[in-house]
Design a protein around this motif. Structure first.
Motif, PDB file in Angstrom:
ATOM      1  N   ILE A  95      52.258  45.956   8.481  1.00 42.06           N
ATOM      2  CA  ILE A  95      53.601  45.934   7.898  1.00 42.06           C
ATOM      3  C   ILE A  95      54.095  47.350   7.665  1.00 42.06           C
ATOM      4  O   ILE A  95      55.261  47.667   7.945  1.00 42.06           O
ATOM      5  CB  ILE A  95      53.601  45.118   6.587  1.00 42.06           C
ATOM      6  CG1 ILE A  95      53.423  43.638   6.906  1.00 42.06           C
ATOM      7  CG2 ILE A  95      54.884  45.333   5.808  1.00 42.06           C
ATOM      8  CD1 ILE A  95      53.191  42.775   5.687  1.00 42.06           C
ATOM      9  N   ALA A  96      53.231  48.227   7.178  1.00 41.97           N
ATOM     10  CA  ALA A  96      53.624  49.617   6.943  1.00 41.97           C
ATOM     11  C   ALA A  96      53.997  50.295   8.261  1.00 41.97           C
ATOM     12  O   ALA A  96      54.987  51.038   8.322  1.00 41.97           O
ATOM     13  CB  ALA A  96      52.506  50.372   6.255  1.00 41.97           C
ATOM     14  N   GLN A  97      53.232  50.030   9.331  1.00 37.07           N
ATOM     15  CA  GLN A  97      53.553  50.606  10.635  1.00 37.07           C
ATOM     16  C   GLN A  97      54.905  50.108  11.135  1.00 37.07           C
ATOM     17  O   GLN A  97      55.691  50.874  11.681  1.00 37.07           O
ATOM     18  CB  GLN A  97      52.470  50.257  11.650  1.00 37.07           C
ATOM     19  CG  GLN A  97      51.180  50.995  11.438  1.00 37.07           C
ATOM     20  CD  GLN A  97      50.086  50.537  12.396  1.00 37.07           C
ATOM     21  OE1 GLN A  97      50.123  49.446  12.937  1.00 37.07           O
ATOM     22  NE2 GLN A  97      49.081  51.387  12.578  1.00 37.07           N
ATOM     23  N   THR A  98      55.186  48.840  10.928  1.00 40.80           N
ATOM     24  CA  THR A  98      56.459  48.279  11.358  1.00 40.80           C
ATOM     25  C   THR A  98      57.611  48.892  10.584  1.00 40.80           C
ATOM     26  O   THR A  98      58.655  49.208  11.163  1.00 40.80           O
ATOM     27  CB  THR A  98      56.446  46.742  11.183  1.00 40.80           C
ATOM     28  OG1 THR A  98      55.345  46.208  11.891  1.00 40.80           O
ATOM     29  CG2 THR A  98      57.727  46.127  11.698  1.00 40.80           C
ATOM     30  N   LYS A  99      57.439  49.074   9.283  1.00 48.54           N
ATOM     31  CA  LYS A  99      58.497  49.678   8.474  1.00 48.54           C
ATOM     32  C   LYS A  99      58.766  51.118   8.905  1.00 48.54           C
ATOM     33  O   LYS A  99      59.920  51.537   9.001  1.00 48.54           O
ATOM     34  CB  LYS A  99      58.136  49.622   6.993  1.00 48.54           C
ATOM     35  CG  LYS A  99      58.263  48.237   6.414  1.00 48.54           C
ATOM     36  CD  LYS A  99      57.927  48.214   4.938  1.00 48.54           C
ATOM     37  CE  LYS A  99      58.074  46.808   4.378  1.00 48.54           C
ATOM     38  NZ  LYS A  99      57.751  46.738   2.958  1.00 48.54           N
ATOM     39  N   ILE A 100      57.704  51.871   9.149  1.00 44.64           N
ATOM     40  CA  ILE A 100      57.870  53.254   9.611  1.00 44.64           C
ATOM     41  C   ILE A 100      58.560  53.278  10.971  1.00 44.64           C
ATOM     42  O   ILE A 100      59.436  54.113  11.222  1.00 44.64           O
ATOM     43  CB  ILE A 100      56.505  53.978   9.672  1.00 44.64           C
ATOM     44  CG1 ILE A 100      55.940  54.168   8.276  1.00 44.64           C
ATOM     45  CG2 ILE A 100      56.618  55.316  10.380  1.00 44.64           C
ATOM     46  CD1 ILE A 100      56.740  55.077   7.377  1.00 44.64           C
ATOM     47  N   SER A 101      58.194  52.358  11.858  1.00 45.40           N
ATOM     48  CA  SER A 101      58.846  52.288  13.171  1.00 45.40           C
ATOM     49  C   SER A 101      60.331  52.017  13.011  1.00 45.40           C
ATOM     50  O   SER A 101      61.158  52.603  13.718  1.00 45.40           O
ATOM     51  CB  SER A 101      58.221  51.178  14.018  1.00 45.40           C
ATOM     52  OG  SER A 101      56.884  51.449  14.287  1.00 45.40           O
ATOM     53  N   GLY A 102      60.696  51.130  12.097  1.00 43.60           N
ATOM     54  CA  GLY A 102      62.105  50.838  11.856  1.00 43.60           C
ATOM     55  C   GLY A 102      62.852  52.048  11.355  1.00 43.60           C
ATOM     56  O   GLY A 102      63.988  52.319  11.786  1.00 43.60           O
ATOM     57  N   ILE A 103      62.235  52.788  10.447  1.00 47.39           N
ATOM     58  CA  ILE A 103      62.890  53.995   9.930  1.00 47.39           C
ATOM     59  C   ILE A 103      63.061  55.028  11.034  1.00 47.39           C
ATOM     60  O   ILE A 103      64.129  55.633  11.182  1.00 47.39           O
ATOM     61  CB  ILE A 103      62.073  54.560   8.745  1.00 47.39           C
ATOM     62  CG1 ILE A 103      62.172  53.612   7.555  1.00 47.39           C
ATOM     63  CG2 ILE A 103      62.551  55.956   8.367  1.00 47.39           C
ATOM     64  CD1 ILE A 103      61.212  53.923   6.423  1.00 47.39           C
TER      65      ILE A 103
END
Length: 171
Positions: free
Chosen positions: A107-115
């Motif tokens: 989830i953290a990787q996905t959030k960083i990718s979105g940012i």
């Protein structure tokens, strides 16, 4: 750890009440108080089922505690090796925590990718604007450029929102 300690105690020949006492004496504060309530209730003559169910009052949102109570109560009704049951439950809980950790990382990787996906196009636009302003000016001066710029920002916002929605998993 408390389940492993109980299982070891049961394998050593201690009864369930004594195993609860060992967990109460050996484990750190949050878990020892939970097991201490059950031990005290049993010592006062409360039914074992009621004593274990009263443990959930101290930790009402703990799924692991509910698993433990259900497993012990079923074993009490049906019979079997409680030590093996506690070992299996302990392994299941440890795997569940491991899986939860992996899920948090994803989830953290996905959030960083979105940012990153939301910030990079704007950053590239600013870099090009400062390096070669006449190259980027048609985006601001022409009708087609303005439409492309608005569509690009809408798509960036939509992508950011969809990635945020995808990564908002309840753990």
């Amino acid at each position: 750890d408390a389940l492993n300690l109980m299982a070891s105690s049961l394998r050593a020949g201690h009864p369930l009440f004594s195993a609860l006492g060992i967990v109460t004496d050996e484990m750190p504060h949050p878990i020892c108080k939970v097991f201490e309530t059950a031990q005290k209730d049993i010592a006062l003559g409360v039914d074992t089922k009621e004593a274990f169910l009263s443990m959930t009052k101290l930790m009402p949102h703990s799924i692991d505690l509910r698993f433990f109570i259900t497993a012990v109560l079923i074993q009490k009704e049906i019979g079997g090796n409680l030590a093996e049951l506690l070992d299996g439950l302990s392994a299941t809980i440890r795997e569940r925590f491991k899986l939860m950790g992996e899920l948090r990382v994803a989830i953290a990787q996905t959030k960083i990718s979105g940012i990153v996906l939301g910030v990079v196009p704007i950053g590239v636009l600013l870099v090009i604007f400062f390096m070669n302003p006449e190259y980027i000016m048609p985006l601001f001066n022409t009708k087609d450029g303005q439409i492309a710029l608005v569509v690009a920002f809408i798509l960036i916002i939509a992508g950011f929102a969809s990635i945020k929605k995808i990564s908002s998993i309840e753990i």
